[in-house]
Design a protein around this motif. Structure first.
Motif, PDB file in Angstrom:
ATOM      1  N   PHE A  60       0.847  -1.208   0.000  1.00 38.25           N
ATOM      2  CA  PHE A  60       0.000   0.000   0.000  1.00 38.25           C
ATOM      3  C   PHE A  60       0.876   1.250   0.000  1.00 38.25           C
TER       4      PHE A  60
ATOM      5  N   THR B 200       0.569   2.320   9.088  1.00 36.73           N
ATOM      6  CA  THR B 200      -0.263   2.373   7.875  1.00 36.73           C
ATOM      7  C   THR B 200       0.580   2.379   6.609  1.00 36.73           C
TER       8      THR B 200
ATOM      9  N   VAL C 281      -6.457  10.500   0.912  1.00 40.54           N
ATOM     10  CA  VAL C 281      -6.383   9.085   1.291  1.00 40.54           C
ATOM     11  C   VAL C 281      -6.294   9.048   2.808  1.00 40.54           C
TER      12      VAL C 281
ATOM     13  N   ALA D 257      -5.802   6.907   5.814  1.00 38.34           N
ATOM     14  CA  ALA D 257      -5.284   5.573   6.150  1.00 38.34           C
ATOM     15  C   ALA D 257      -5.466   5.330   7.646  1.00 38.34           C
TER      16      ALA D 257
ATOM     17  N   LYS E  86     -11.052   8.688   0.061  1.00 39.56           N
ATOM     18  CA  LYS E  86     -10.624   7.296  -0.098  1.00 39.56           C
ATOM     19  C   LYS E  86     -10.258   6.752   1.291  1.00 39.56           C
TER      20      LYS E  86
ATOM     21  N   CYS F  36      -8.755   3.931   3.398  1.00 39.67           N
ATOM     22  CA  CYS F  36      -7.871   2.769   3.251  1.00 39.67           C
ATOM     23  C   CYS F  36      -7.664   2.151   4.625  1.00 39.67           C
TER      24      CYS F  36
ATOM     25  N   ASP G 196      -6.264  -0.709   6.859  1.00 37.59           N
ATOM     26  CA  ASP G 196      -5.341  -1.802   7.129  1.00 37.59           C
ATOM     27  C   ASP G 196      -5.851  -2.561   8.363  1.00 37.59           C
TER      28      ASP G 196
ATOM     29  N   LEU H 189      -4.555  -5.323  -4.529  1.00 37.04           N
ATOM     30  CA  LEU H 189      -4.564  -4.112  -3.685  1.00 37.04           C
ATOM     31  C   LEU H 189      -4.039  -2.935  -4.491  1.00 37.04           C
TER      32      LEU H 189
ATOM     33  N   LEU I 171      -6.154   0.406  -5.367  1.00 31.96           N
ATOM     34  CA  LEU I 171      -5.726   1.738  -4.940  1.00 31.96           C
ATOM     35  C   LEU I 171      -5.801   2.700  -6.126  1.00 31.96           C
TER      36      LEU I 171
ATOM     37  N   SER J  70     -13.955   2.818  -0.354  1.00 34.30           N
ATOM     38  CA  SER J  70     -13.122   2.244   0.721  1.00 34.30           C
ATOM     39  C   SER J  70     -12.493   0.946   0.242  1.00 34.30           C
TER      40      SER J  70
ATOM     41  N   ARG K 158     -10.144  -2.407   2.121  1.00 36.02           N
ATOM     42  CA  ARG K 158      -9.692  -2.968   3.387  1.00 36.02           C
ATOM     43  C   ARG K 158      -8.812  -4.165   3.100  1.00 36.02           C
TER      44      ARG K 158
END
Ligand SMILES: Cc1ncc(C[n+]2csc(CCOP(=O)(O)OP(=O)(O)O)c2C)c(N)n1
Ligand SMILES: CC(=O)[C@@H](O)[C@H](O)COP(=O)(O)O
Ligand SMILES: [Mg+2]
Length: 626
Positions: free
Chosen positions: A324, A349, A387, A389, A414, A416, A418, A456, A460, A472, A474
């Protein structure tokens, strides 16, 4: 039992009451050694705990747990508290399957007044406990132990605001080590720095003297002030932010000096109203690698004590986090509108890579997920691509911001997440298992989950290119499945699933980390003579409704697999869709996911087995279901 160790004589806080100062200092060193030994094997939060050894001993010396209540903030720094309160024999089971939790848990001990794991809850909980005490006319002390990082969380200020207003008798220990997981950030952190260094007082005194000095009779005024209670120091009391809120400020005091701590804690006991004691500590104290690299040893895996080197599995594939982080930088090179936001977790992250490359487009807001999400919404109204995170579990803290500020305004933020799914040793406060269920119901929200680390990357890019609303994705903690990452980046069609294999008897609809498990399950079913198709859903919302109805009409059996709670999860969304298209009456659905309970801690494989999510268990259940 080793020769005359003080720790051998400590089985409850009562055993501290008779120790001399020298013995308490020796106990501190013995506990430090135990911490290093156990955490080097089990992993855990070494640096935070090394920083509060003397403080915790002093607290249990002065107060009387469990009658007096200790509430630790986050609770990752409560290992010493556990060792002192009768759990030293169990301490080697720390953070292991069915072992001691890494955080205070009410069900684990009467000394654990409040269950924690998420930051910035301690002062609110302390306020509630103290209010109950007062309502019942009882008389004990309530002590919140909160770090400088946790103090940047909004809930802490909500609680201080309330406590200062009510004047509730509470003791707040502010453990200031200048660190969150990384270096602490924010104006509060700057303020604490000034308090620690006395800079506030000196700067304000100097300004006052200059200002008065320039005035006619200024010197006389200064003399009068000096004669009033506490003099200039009182007027410019360094703890004034707390004092103005009605909370007495004591300190700063050296948190490694038991001799200095004891009288200050004892004085705080005598106060009738709220008191905050500013304790200055060193994160990682007593173990050089942790002192030098406190963020690396904030939460560590097993390590070699002699060198401080982490013990890692050789040849492990890159983590989802690293994929990521690298992909985000790659995309941001080409798109200047991309910015990255973290809530005090740049390394966790992977946004630390972005921060190094694009410092002006990186925002660490402190432990402030609610602010992070609405801050992102603000950015998005002006055409910036934010983004955000934030771990799945910590995104729970910002749920209304996601609903109210992002989805209702249909802003292209967005998210993101984790650490989605079961995270292992941190246990139930940290498993990221609710995000499908809390995002799927939200209008305008798009919900993605990649089958592997390569997907992933594509997701993204898809998220960056998608600006019709919030989106989103995950992904789980730890290494990916080990696929080749050289595939050229491409976007994915929104709402379209991927058929990985056709099946005659049933079709497995799996999403995210469960796609690999679905393939293994299909192989096992093959050996049993059952032909199972596998679909990589990619999107929990919008679902690929055409393909779903087609599969249902073909095999009349749909199995769903998700690493998220069943209630309100992806399986429910599949059944709701089939029902909406009138297919439910001729389609049997068997959902696999997290059951309606909080999942404890331990090796993820053991946890997945406990809930029947291994391929062997799922194949067995499916074969009986047929
Ligand atoms: C709501 C929430 N966000 C993020 C985290 C992750 N987290 C755990 S500890 C920590 C830093 C805590 O810093 P501080 O309170 O200063 O304690 P220290 O580790 O320095 O002792 C963070 C960000 C969390 N537990 N909860
Ligand atoms: C205590 C806390 O909340 C964090 O330190 C958390 O344990 C980090 O989790 P990871 O180790 O998955 O980054
Ligand atoms: Mg700190």
């Amino acid at each position: 039992m080793s020769e005359n160790k003080i720790l051998d004589r400590v089985n409850s806080p009562l055993d501290l009451k008779t120790l001399t100062l020298k013995e308490m200092n020796r106990l501190a060193e013995e506990i430090r050694q135990l911490l290093i030994e156990v955490v080097s094997k089990n992993g855990g939060h070494l640096a935070p705990n090394l920083g509060v050894v003397e403080l915790t001993i002093a607290l249990h010396r002065v107060f009387d747990s469990p009658r007096d209540k200790f509430i630790f903030d986050v609770g990752h720094q409560a290992y010493i508290h556990k060792i002192i309160t009768g759990r030293k024999e169990a301490f080697p089971t720390l953070r292991t399957y069915k072992g001691l939790s890494g955080f205070p848990k009410r069900q684990e001990s009467e000394h654990d007044a409040f269950g924690v794991g998420h930051s910035s809850t301690s002062v609110s909980a302390a306020d509630g406990i103290a209010a109950a005490r007062d309502l019942k006319g009882e008389n004990y002390h309530v002590v919140a132990i909160i770090g400088d990082g946790a103090m940047t969380g909004g809930m802490s200020f909500e609680a201080l605001n309330h406590i200062g207003d009510t004047g509730r008798r509470i003791i707040i220990i502010l453990n200031d080590n200048e660190m969150s997981i990384s270096k602490n950030v924010g104006a509060m952190s700057q303020y604490l720095y000034q308090l620690r260094t006395g800079e506030t007082y000196n700067k304000l005194k100097h300004n006052l003297e200059n200002w008065l000095g320039d005035m006619k009779h200024g010197d006389d005024v200064l003399e009068v002030i000096d004669r009033v209670k506490g003099g200039v120091k009182y007027l410019v009391s360094p703890g004034s932010i707390f004092e103005y809120l009605g909370i007495k400020y004591f300190g700063p005091v050296d948190g490694h000096d038991i001799e200095a701590l004891l009288p200050m804690l004892t004085a705080a006991k005598r106060e009738e109203g709220p008191v905050l004691i500013h304790v200055v500590t060193k994160k990682g104290k007593g173990y050089t690698p942790a002192e030098e690299r406190p963020n690396e040893f904030h939460g560590t895996g097993p390590f070699d004590i002699a060198t401080g080197k982490k013990i890692t599995k050789p040849g492990a594939p890159p983590t989802y986090t690293s994929v990521f982080g690298k992909t985000l930088v790659e995309l941001a090179e080409k798109d200047k509108s991309i910015v990255a936001i973290t809530a005090a977790m740049p390394e966790g992250t992977g946004t630390n890579l972005f921060a190094q490359r694009f410092p002006d487009r990186f925002f660490d807001v402190g432990i402030a997920e609610q602010h992070a999400v609405t801050f992102a919404a603000g950015l998005a109204t002006e055409g910036i691509k934010p983004v955000t995170a934030i771990y799945s579990t910590f995104m729970q803290r910002a749920y209304d911001q996601v609903v109210h500020d992002i989805c209702m305004q249909n802003l292209p933020v967005k998210l993101c997440m984790d650490r989605a799914g079961l995270v292992g040793d941190d246990g139930y406060t940290h498993h990221g298992v609710f995000d499908y269920a809390y995002l799927i119901p939200l209008p305008n929200m798009t919900v993605m989950a990649p089958k592997d680390e390569n997907e992933l990357r594509h997701m993204l890019l898809t998220a960056m290119e998608y600006n019709a609303g919030p989106i989103s994705l995950r992904y789980p903690r730890g290494s990916g499945v080990g696929v080749n990452l050289s595939e050229p980046l491409h976007t994915l069609p929104i709402g379209k699933a991927e058929t990985l294999r056709e099946g005659r008897d049933l079709t497995i609809w799996a999403i995210g980390s469960m796609v690999a498990e679905a393939e293994k399950t299909a192989d096992l079913l093959q050996a049993k003579g059952i032909s199972a198709g596998v679909v990589n859903m990619r999107f929990a919302k919008p679902l690929d409704e055409d393909l779903l109805c087609e599969n249902a009409a073909k095999t009349h059996r749909i199995v769903t697999m998700e690493e998220g709670v069943l209630k309100g999860g992806v399986g429910d969304a599949v059944m709701e869709t089939l029902n909406r298209y009138g297919q439910m009456h001729m389609t049997a659905v068997l959902p696999f996911g997290i059951p309606d309970e909080f999942i404890s801690q331990g090796d993820k494989k053991l946890l997945m087995h406990d809930i029947g999510l291994t391929p062997e268990q799922m194949a067995e259940k499916i074969s009986h279901w047929m």
